[in-house]
Write a protein that holds these residues in place. Sequence first.
Motif, PDB file in Angstrom:
ATOM      1  N   GLU A 196       8.046  -4.675   1.290  1.00 39.36           N
ATOM      2  CA  GLU A 196       7.464  -5.985   1.625  1.00 39.36           C
ATOM      3  C   GLU A 196       8.416  -6.812   2.480  1.00 39.36           C
ATOM      4  O   GLU A 196       8.013  -7.423   3.474  1.00 39.36           O
ATOM      5  CB  GLU A 196       7.119  -6.737   0.338  1.00 39.36           C
ATOM      6  N   LYS A 197       9.682  -6.839   2.099  1.00 40.66           N
ATOM      7  CA  LYS A 197      10.657  -7.658   2.822  1.00 40.66           C
ATOM      8  C   LYS A 197      11.075  -7.039   4.152  1.00 40.66           C
ATOM      9  O   LYS A 197      11.529  -7.755   5.056  1.00 40.66           O
ATOM     10  CB  LYS A 197      11.894  -7.880   1.948  1.00 40.66           C
ATOM     11  N   GLU A 198      10.929  -5.734   4.295  1.00 40.29           N
ATOM     12  CA  GLU A 198      11.346  -5.064   5.527  1.00 40.29           C
ATOM     13  C   GLU A 198      10.222  -4.953   6.551  1.00 40.29           C
ATOM     14  O   GLU A 198      10.443  -4.480   7.655  1.00 40.29           O
ATOM     15  CB  GLU A 198      11.870  -3.652   5.215  1.00 40.29           C
ATOM     16  N   THR A 199       9.040  -5.380   6.176  1.00 40.84           N
ATOM     17  CA  THR A 199       7.891  -5.178   7.050  1.00 40.84           C
ATOM     18  C   THR A 199       7.672  -6.377   7.953  1.00 40.84           C
ATOM     19  O   THR A 199       7.398  -7.480   7.481  1.00 40.84           O
ATOM     20  CB  THR A 199       6.612  -4.919   6.225  1.00 40.84           C
ATOM     21  N   GLY A 200       7.773  -6.140   9.265  1.00 34.19           N
ATOM     22  CA  GLY A 200       7.482  -7.201  10.221  1.00 34.19           C
ATOM     23  C   GLY A 200       6.003  -7.291  10.542  1.00 34.19           C
ATOM     24  O   GLY A 200       5.462  -8.369  10.742  1.00 34.19           O
ATOM     25  N   ARG A 201       5.345  -6.131  10.581  1.00 38.15           N
ATOM     26  CA  ARG A 201       3.922  -6.082  10.903  1.00 38.15           C
ATOM     27  C   ARG A 201       3.204  -5.144   9.934  1.00 38.15           C
ATOM     28  O   ARG A 201       3.751  -4.126   9.518  1.00 38.15           O
ATOM     29  CB  ARG A 201       3.715  -5.594  12.334  1.00 38.15           C
ATOM     30  N   ASP A 202       1.960  -5.480   9.629  1.00 37.60           N
ATOM     31  CA  ASP A 202       1.202  -4.695   8.659  1.00 37.60           C
ATOM     32  C   ASP A 202       1.082  -3.240   9.057  1.00 37.60           C
ATOM     33  O   ASP A 202       1.171  -2.342   8.216  1.00 37.60           O
ATOM     34  CB  ASP A 202      -0.194  -5.303   8.479  1.00 37.60           C
ATOM     35  N   GLU A 203       0.884  -2.993  10.354  1.00 34.25           N
ATOM     36  CA  GLU A 203       0.663  -1.617  10.781  1.00 34.25           C
ATOM     37  C   GLU A 203       1.917  -0.750  10.647  1.00 34.25           C
ATOM     38  O   GLU A 203       1.840   0.485  10.673  1.00 34.25           O
ATOM     39  CB  GLU A 203       0.159  -1.579  12.232  1.00 34.25           C
ATOM     40  N   GLU A 204       3.087  -1.385  10.508  1.00 31.90           N
ATOM     41  CA  GLU A 204       4.330  -0.627  10.365  1.00 31.90           C
ATOM     42  C   GLU A 204       4.706  -0.365   8.908  1.00 31.90           C
ATOM     43  O   GLU A 204       5.630   0.403   8.632  1.00 31.90           O
ATOM     44  CB  GLU A 204       5.480  -1.370  11.053  1.00 31.90           C
ATOM     45  N   ARG A 205       3.982  -0.993   7.989  1.00 31.71           N
ATOM     46  CA  ARG A 205       4.340  -0.882   6.572  1.00 31.71           C
ATOM     47  C   ARG A 205       4.376   0.566   6.089  1.00 31.71           C
ATOM     48  O   ARG A 205       5.317   0.962   5.384  1.00 31.71           O
ATOM     49  CB  ARG A 205       3.368  -1.724   5.735  1.00 31.71           C
ATOM     50  N   PRO A 206       3.399   1.421   6.425  1.00 31.58           N
ATOM     51  CA  PRO A 206       3.464   2.810   5.954  1.00 31.58           C
ATOM     52  C   PRO A 206       4.708   3.552   6.441  1.00 31.58           C
ATOM     53  O   PRO A 206       5.314   4.315   5.674  1.00 31.58           O
ATOM     54  CB  PRO A 206       2.181   3.434   6.519  1.00 31.58           C
ATOM     55  N   LEU A 207       5.115   3.344   7.702  1.00 33.11           N
ATOM     56  CA  LEU A 207       6.297   4.036   8.208  1.00 33.11           C
ATOM     57  C   LEU A 207       7.579   3.503   7.576  1.00 33.11           C
ATOM     58  O   LEU A 207       8.524   4.264   7.334  1.00 33.11           O
ATOM     59  CB  LEU A 207       6.374   3.919   9.728  1.00 33.11           C
ATOM     60  N   VAL A 208       7.631   2.209   7.303  1.00 35.59           N
ATOM     61  CA  VAL A 208       8.784   1.653   6.590  1.00 35.59           C
ATOM     62  C   VAL A 208       8.899   2.309   5.216  1.00 35.59           C
ATOM     63  O   VAL A 208       9.989   2.710   4.785  1.00 35.59           O
ATOM     64  CB  VAL A 208       8.664   0.120   6.454  1.00 35.59           C
ATOM     65  N   ALA A 209       7.766   2.438   4.533  1.00 26.48           N
ATOM     66  CA  ALA A 209       7.771   3.106   3.227  1.00 26.48           C
ATOM     67  C   ALA A 209       8.215   4.551   3.366  1.00 26.48           C
ATOM     68  O   ALA A 209       8.986   5.062   2.529  1.00 26.48           O
ATOM     69  CB  ALA A 209       6.375   3.026   2.604  1.00 26.48           C
ATOM     70  N   ALA A 210       7.754   5.228   4.419  1.00 24.97           N
ATOM     71  CA  ALA A 210       8.130   6.631   4.632  1.00 24.97           C
ATOM     72  C   ALA A 210       9.633   6.767   4.832  1.00 24.97           C
ATOM     73  O   ALA A 210      10.262   7.690   4.291  1.00 24.97           O
ATOM     74  CB  ALA A 210       7.381   7.196   5.837  1.00 24.97           C
TER      75      ALA A 210
END
Length: 339
Positions: free
Chosen positions: A219-233
């Motif tokens: 949540e804190k590392e996500t700048g944009r919603d569409e990037e959230r899955p890759l941040v999690a990966a």
Amino acid sequence: MKPSRRPHRFLRVLLGTAAAISALVASAFAWYATTGISTAPLPLQFGIKPGSSLRAAAQEMQRAGVLRQPAYFILMARVLGETRNIKAGNYELTEPVTHYRLLRKIVYGDVTQATVKFIEGWTFRQLRKALDDHPDLAHVTQGLSDEEILKRLGIQEGSPEGLFFPDTYHFASGSSDLRILRRAHRLMQSNLDTQWSQRAPGLPIATPYEALILASIVEKETGRDEERPLVAAVLVNRLRKGMLLQVDPTVIYGLGETFDGNLRKRDLLKDAPYNTYTRVGLPPTPIAMPGLASLTATLNPPASDVLYFVSRGDGTSHFSRTLGEHESAVTKYQRSGRR
């Protein structure tokens, strides 16, 4: 000697008079109940405090300009057996009503609704401030320690961080802030349990609480919603490989109120429980409230071999598979090093 008929005649007169009086009283009662209240210009607001008697409530309505003769209103409520059924809360009249409808309103608890919003990525400190600052809440938790709040809620975790779901909560004015927290905790538990039951196989996290911790970092590392899955990966892949997570938000969280907005190199080098540059694995607690999208991404990350990401400075991130590619991206997008 014939018995006198006067007592019978007197009784008939008495009964007739009583019936007439009863009819008159019933008529007056019906007239009062169905008559519109004479109020100041609408809308009008009034409040009934918890534990208020019917008389206290009627007097408060008189002060607010809703009632002119509270004694009649009290009598009506007593006749109808509603003296103990009034509900505390804040009320608003937006259109004319009869005295009977007014009584129904405070008996049914037709109170005005207020809202409080918890934002994804907020810390518990920010959440508490939102509750403390809200004018329509009863501030039961104000001045209590975090530990005491957890105890009153019956929560076993040692830290309240991340345990409450970010959402918009509607409530009756005058409700307890503790009640809002209880609802938010139950909603987080419900969402977390659902996502945990649907998690991808082979994740490097053993418990729902660990998932909550990781989701808070996403949540804190996500700048944009569409990037959230890759941040999690990225984070899941690093955990699988036993790599340091090396994420700034955990370090910032660990610094607490001493953080001045400038994360320095010495902060990254100083070992501490929340420093993911010096300690392998997850920090001891969540660092914020994750939303549903972060929970979903954390427990079902896309298949990818990305291991690094760096901010481009425009709200987006560059994702890399190798250290060399990552270092090139850091050189390209990071305009200044840490001091």
